[in-house]
Enzyme design. Structure first.
Site, PDB file in Angstrom:
ATOM      1  N   GLU A 178      -0.605  -8.550   5.581  1.00  0.00           N
ATOM      2  CA  GLU A 178      -0.172  -8.393   6.895  1.00  0.00           C
ATOM      3  C   GLU A 178      -1.481  -8.535   7.511  1.00  0.00           C
ATOM      4  O   GLU A 178      -1.636  -8.953   8.921  1.00  0.00           O
ATOM      5  CB  GLU A 178       0.520  -7.566   7.767  1.00  0.00           C
ATOM      6  CG  GLU A 178      -0.415  -5.856   7.448  1.00  0.00           C
ATOM      7  CD  GLU A 178      -0.247  -4.978   5.886  1.00  0.00           C
ATOM      8  OE1 GLU A 178      -0.071  -5.940   4.909  1.00  0.00           O
ATOM      9  OE2 GLU A 178      -0.502  -3.750   5.767  1.00  0.00           O
ATOM     10  N   CYS A 191       0.433  -1.092  -0.338  1.00  0.00           N
ATOM     11  CA  CYS A 191       0.119   0.105   0.309  1.00  0.00           C
ATOM     12  C   CYS A 191       1.299   1.561   0.416  1.00  0.00           C
ATOM     13  O   CYS A 191       1.644   1.420  -0.958  1.00  0.00           O
ATOM     14  CB  CYS A 191      -1.090  -0.235   0.928  1.00  0.00           C
ATOM     15  SG  CYS A 191      -2.707   1.464   1.293  1.00  0.00           S
ATOM     16  N   HIS A 200      -3.041  -5.557   1.335  1.00  0.00           N
ATOM     17  CA  HIS A 200      -2.236  -5.656   2.720  1.00  0.00           C
ATOM     18  C   HIS A 200      -1.975  -7.322   3.385  1.00  0.00           C
ATOM     19  O   HIS A 200      -3.414  -7.678   3.889  1.00  0.00           O
ATOM     20  CB  HIS A 200      -3.239  -4.723   4.023  1.00  0.00           C
ATOM     21  CG  HIS A 200      -3.434  -3.468   3.961  1.00  0.00           C
ATOM     22  ND1 HIS A 200      -2.555  -2.649   4.192  1.00  0.00           N
ATOM     23  CD2 HIS A 200      -4.211  -2.429   3.339  1.00  0.00           C
ATOM     24  CE1 HIS A 200      -2.380  -1.372   4.210  1.00  0.00           C
ATOM     25  NE2 HIS A 200      -3.488  -1.429   3.325  1.00  0.00           N
TER      26      HIS A 200
END
Lengths: 320, 216
Positions: free
Chosen positions: B178, B85, B176
């Site tokens: 994560e 991002c 994302h």
């Protein structure tokens, strides 16, 4: 290391909507969210490195000084600020005023603050935040209050502190209280958590989740009286994951904002405060850098000792 | 993590602001050692680097200080680096909406906030070129990759726009990973780190895109 999302896949926080709300909160960590009252202030905040701005008509210091009913900002102002910056824009709705929140969601703000800074609209019920796609942040003075807000759907908690004072003492009290109450839960046995939930006046499932994880299931930020780089460093070291700065950047006297539009010297003062507090929020564990940042600050908000405020004038006691 | 390498790789996570804790948690789960990077000297001794999501404008304010941008540019051109991002925006060749400085580590042009605001954030599951079936992708106020250069491999797309791209030792995602439990992309990045380390002990086998510049 704390991570508020990856450990939530097997619990109620795993719904797509709540994951997206928590995801944006995650992106705001380690930063500064600044109150702004006009486009020029919003630009200064973004330029200084704010991770988000809170659009409002009067910062808490002015609301405190001027009195009257404080409401959601005019949508025109919010739209102007949204158009002026590329960072996320937040706006405040009154406690319980779900129609204001509906308007803010319609405008497309990125986060809604159901805030005690505004005059409460409902003396019993907070907004049902699960009913919204837009994420909410809510204030809390202690763990029970934080968990009640999370049960209602808040995706971020912030300490209340005492807004508009430039006095950090109550933000410290609230953060220390929340952290201490979380720690206390982690040493309880499973069978003790039911009574703990009763005492906290919070849902058992959330209490159990906090007891197991040792942290809130949503990010824990800090607000209320943070006015200097060292204040920001203090709150971050006490456990805040990001700080909100309300009146501390753009105010001159208690009810008078710096004139950032027409007076270059006052503009420079606001820029210096905004930049310094951003540096301190990231390098909160590095006193040398916090000192350097503090040195660059021109002037400071005069402030109002929170202890001198009459009980009835406190904002933090709004909400329950 | 890898039985052939005794030492776990030390992976820096740019911790100026943003989702650095979430990345560090995944790295720990996969056996790597996460190191928070807040100052240029924190880059010393790292085997790779992750630039997390957050606000790229905020991160740039810090990179403008202490000669950080130059040190970081040297690092990402010589070491495996993964940007998500805002991190992908920092790694790009060029940035639009509005234009802003970037590290030019991967030949992509990126438009910030291209899908809209938080109400337009979404979770999508789609087929990719990665083995292991469809991939969950969490988009938060995501940027869009408008153009990719000839040296860039597109690993995943959304509506025909690339969302996961690789050029040599540099990996970039507009979503994302994560924030998902699927760890395939972090595993891929750690494989890239291993390959880079193996190439370093066997000289003259550098990966194609890591320019043969002296390491900072």
């Amino acid at each position: 290391m704390a991570d508020h999302t990856s450990n939530l896949n097997s619990n109620p926080f795993s719904t797509p909507t709540l994951r997206l709300k928590l995801g944006l909160a995650e992106m705001l960590k380690g930063g500064v969210i600044m109150d702004v009252m006009n486009v020029e202030q919003a630009r200064i905040a973004e330029e200084a490195g704010a991770v988000s701005v809170m659009a409002l008509e009067r910062v808490p210091a002015m609301i405190r000084a001027e009195g009257g009913v404080a409401r959601m900002a005019n949508p025109k102002l919010i739209k102007e600020i949204m158009a002026a910056v590329t960072i996320p824009v937040m706006a405040k709705a009154r406690i319980g005023h779900f129609a204001e929140a509906q308007v803010l969601q319609h405008l497309g703000v990125d986060f809604i603050d159901e805030s005690e800074v505004l005059t409460p609209a409902d003396e019993q019920h907070h907004i049902d935040k699960h009913a919204f796609t837009t994420p909410f942040v809510c204030g809390a003075k202690n763990l029970g209050e934080a968990l009640r807000r999370i049960a209602e759907g808040a995706a971020m908690i912030r300490t209340k502190g005492e807004p508009g004072t430039g006095d950090v003492v109550h933000a410290v009290t609230h953060m220390r209280t929340i952290v201490r109450e979380i720690k206390a839960l982690t040493v309880l046995g499973e069978e003790e958590l039911y009574a703990a939930a009763k005492n906290l006046q919070a849902p058992y499932e959330l209490v159990r989740m906090v007891a197991k994880a040792g942290k809130l299931p949503v990010p824990n930020f800090s607000a209320g009286g943070i006015a200097t780089p060292a204040d920001a460093a203090l709150m971050m070291q006490l456990g805040a994951e990001t700080v909100f700065v309300g009146s501390g950047i753009f105010m001159k006297e208690r009810a008078t904002p710096l004139d950032v539009e027409n007076d270059p010297a006052e503009r420079a003062e606001a820029v210096s405060r905004a930049r310094a507090i951003v540096i301190a929020a990231t390098h909160y564990n590095d006193p040398k850098l916090v000192a350097e940042a503090s040195e660059q600050v021109l002037g400071s908000m005069k402030g109002l000792a929170a202890a001198a405020i009459e009980e009835a004038q406190l904002m933090q006691t709004r909400g329950w | 993590m890898n039985p052939h390498h005794a030492a776990s790789p030390k992976i820096g996570v740019l911790a100026l602001q943003g989702a650095f804790q979430a990345h560090a948690a995944v790295l720990s789960m996969l056996g790597a050692i996460p190191v928070e990077v807040r100052l240029p000297d924190d880059l010393d001794g790292l085997d790779g680097l992750i630039l997390p999501g957050g606000e790229s404008t905020t991160m740039l304010r810090f990179l403008e200080l202490h000669g950080f941008l130059d040190r970081l540019r040297d690092f990402v051109h010589t070491h495996p680096t993964f940007g998500t991002c805002a991190g992908a925006i920092l790694l790009a060749h060029a940035v639009q909406n509005p234009p802003q400085p970037s590290l030019d580590a991967i030949d992509i042009t990126v438009e910030r906030n291209a899908y809209g605001r938080q109400l337009d954030s979404c979770i999508q599951t789609a087929a990719t070129t990665l083995p292991g079936g469809p991939l969950e992708m969490v988009f938060i106020r995501a940027p869009r990759i408008l153009q990719v250069g000839p040296a860039v491999t597109v690993l995943a797309t959304r509506d025909d726009h690339p969302v996961l791209v690789r050029q040599g030792d540099v990996l970039a995602a507009t979503f994302h990973p994560e924030l998902s439990s699927d760890q395939r992309i972090h595993r891929l990045f750690l494989q890239m780190v291993q390959a880079h380390q193996a190439a370093a002990v066997r000289p003259a086998t550098g990966s194609p895109a890591s320019a043969p510049r002296a390491s900072a």
